[in-house]
Design a protein around this motif. Sequence first.
Motif, PDB file in Angstrom:
ATOM      1  N   ILE A 194      12.574  -4.165  -5.040  1.00 27.00           N
ATOM      2  CA  ILE A 194      11.485  -4.019  -4.069  1.00 27.00           C
ATOM      3  C   ILE A 194      10.160  -3.790  -4.770  1.00 27.00           C
ATOM      4  CG2 ILE A 194      10.586  -2.602  -2.185  1.00 27.00           C
ATOM      5  CD1 ILE A 194      13.475  -2.043  -1.364  1.00 27.00           C
ATOM      6  N   LEU A 195      10.169  -2.944  -5.793  1.00 27.91           N
ATOM      7  CA  LEU A 195       8.936  -2.590  -6.494  1.00 27.91           C
ATOM      8  C   LEU A 195       8.489  -3.673  -7.470  1.00 27.91           C
ATOM      9  CD1 LEU A 195       9.799   1.137  -7.253  1.00 27.91           C
ATOM     10  CD2 LEU A 195       8.054   0.340  -5.652  1.00 27.91           C
ATOM     11  N   GLY A 196       9.419  -4.511  -7.890  1.00 32.85           N
ATOM     12  CA  GLY A 196       9.082  -5.507  -8.895  1.00 32.85           C
ATOM     13  C   GLY A 196       8.787  -4.891 -10.241  1.00 32.85           C
ATOM     14  N   ALA A 197       9.349  -3.696 -10.480  1.00 36.87           N
ATOM     15  CA  ALA A 197       9.123  -2.980 -11.736  1.00 36.87           C
ATOM     16  C   ALA A 197      10.292  -2.035 -11.957  1.00 36.87           C
ATOM     17  CB  ALA A 197       7.805  -2.199 -11.679  1.00 36.87           C
ATOM     18  N   SER A 202       9.715   4.120  -4.912  1.00 34.67           N
ATOM     19  CA  SER A 202       8.635   4.498  -5.824  1.00 34.67           C
ATOM     20  C   SER A 202       9.240   4.596  -7.217  1.00 34.67           C
ATOM     21  CB  SER A 202       8.015   5.840  -5.412  1.00 34.67           C
ATOM     22  OG  SER A 202       7.103   6.288  -6.394  1.00 34.67           O
ATOM     23  N   PRO A 203       8.485   4.253  -8.255  1.00 41.13           N
ATOM     24  CA  PRO A 203       9.059   4.342  -9.612  1.00 41.13           C
ATOM     25  C   PRO A 203       9.370   5.771 -10.028  1.00 41.13           C
ATOM     26  CG  PRO A 203       7.091   2.952  -9.583  1.00 41.13           C
ATOM     27  CD  PRO A 203       7.144   3.659  -8.268  1.00 41.13           C
ATOM     28  N   LEU A 254       0.828  -1.203   0.000  1.00 43.80           N
ATOM     29  CA  LEU A 254       0.000   0.000   0.000  1.00 43.80           C
ATOM     30  C   LEU A 254       0.864   1.255   0.000  1.00 43.80           C
ATOM     31  CD1 LEU A 254      -2.937   1.039   0.164  1.00 43.80           C
ATOM     32  CD2 LEU A 254      -2.731   0.980   2.652  1.00 43.80           C
ATOM     33  N   ALA A 255       1.879   1.288   0.850  1.00 45.36           N
ATOM     34  CA  ALA A 255       2.727   2.479   0.973  1.00 45.36           C
ATOM     35  C   ALA A 255       3.497   2.755  -0.311  1.00 45.36           C
ATOM     36  CB  ALA A 255       3.695   2.311   2.137  1.00 45.36           C
ATOM     37  N   TYR A 256       3.987   1.710  -0.963  1.00 42.58           N
ATOM     38  CA  TYR A 256       4.841   1.881  -2.136  1.00 42.58           C
ATOM     39  C   TYR A 256       4.091   1.735  -3.458  1.00 42.58           C
ATOM     40  CZ  TYR A 256       8.398   1.051   1.472  1.00 42.58           C
ATOM     41  OH  TYR A 256       9.171   1.114   2.608  1.00 42.58           O
TER      42      TYR A 256
END
Length: 405
Positions: free
Chosen positions: A135-138, A148-149, A16-18
Amino acid sequence: MNLPKIALMMLYLASLAYGIFLTDIFRLPAPLVFCVPLVFFYRELHSRFRYSREVAWLCIAIFLYQVVGLNTMNSFFAMVITIVCCALYFSYFVNNNAGRFIWSVWIFYGLLFLSSLVMVANHFYPQVDNLRAIILGAPVMQSPAGISPTEFGYGYQLAAFAPFVLISTFLFNKSLLLKAAVFMLCLLFVFLGLQRSAFVGFVLAVLLFLVFYYGFRAILLAGLMAALCVVFLNVSGGNKMMGTDNILNKNEHNDEASNRSDLARENLRIYAEYPYGLIFYGKDWGDVIYRNYTFSAGITSHNAYLMFITYLGPFLGIGLLATIYLPLGKIVLKSFRKKHEPGQAMMLCLIFSFISVSVNALSHNPWLFSADGPTLFSFFAILHCYHLQKEAAGEETPIQTLSYA
């Protein structure tokens, strides 16, 4: 709490946060993957779904804007899943357990703090982008930033975190030295975070808190903070610190079209041509900006509220905003009237965090109606904190725990 429960809490709150939704590892929506086990295996006894009204109105607003207006069905379902999971988390997992609520709040804002540490490291070590991507998987799209991206995505995290942590040092009666240290830390994050809108939200939320909570003494406190700002700039070397990557000289590297005030004025001109809302004229953003040089690249005014009203018009748009925000406003006013009573500290921290992140949406597109993580969490946390306060009326332990745990 046992380790699996804490791990699932952290993973869900991190998603949720990221803003983590679909990744290469999890081909199912991350909020579902981590929230559903909490709801089914660790739910509180006698729990029930408490936020049907809020979820229903949010879904209606998002449907009208995303599906009818923007014709983005996939985004609509992603936002609905995120909102419903957050409501399920507070309704069934937290429920009447004040301890779980406190854990949830501190874990969430701790995750935002971690993102700020990553942002600082990203200035010095560009290879931190690899960690961010894992961490983001992107893939990351902008640097330097936190988990964050994009830079503006991190801005929402900063706008929620900075006022929350600083105001908590006042309301939880921490030492003057700790207050000053936390304020300087917030200045560092804001200085290197490259988000002017987050800075505006932070300053506005903190000033409102000082005036509202301390009255005339706020003048002295604001003066001390201004002095600390001067000290910080002198110590950091002003806009020479970190080369071009700081908030003071960001304007030098932005093109003219990114000026938010100019974009808002152009948006207002478009709104004047279609005063009932674009959806009532059968048009979308691309149809109305093709002759407008300012928006020729397809950008928007980067003002979530203005874009919402441009699409839905004043009656439907403002009506939906009032339906969602007025009940929250009543909670805020009740909390303000009881500001010095035991049990209001956590509520006030959440309120000013929500104010800051909502102000941030005046310069960007994500907001409550797009299920932005920090905004959504603080929204439901305020509602649930009020629920816990009502449940604890006449009881000392839960309400005191909310204030001083």
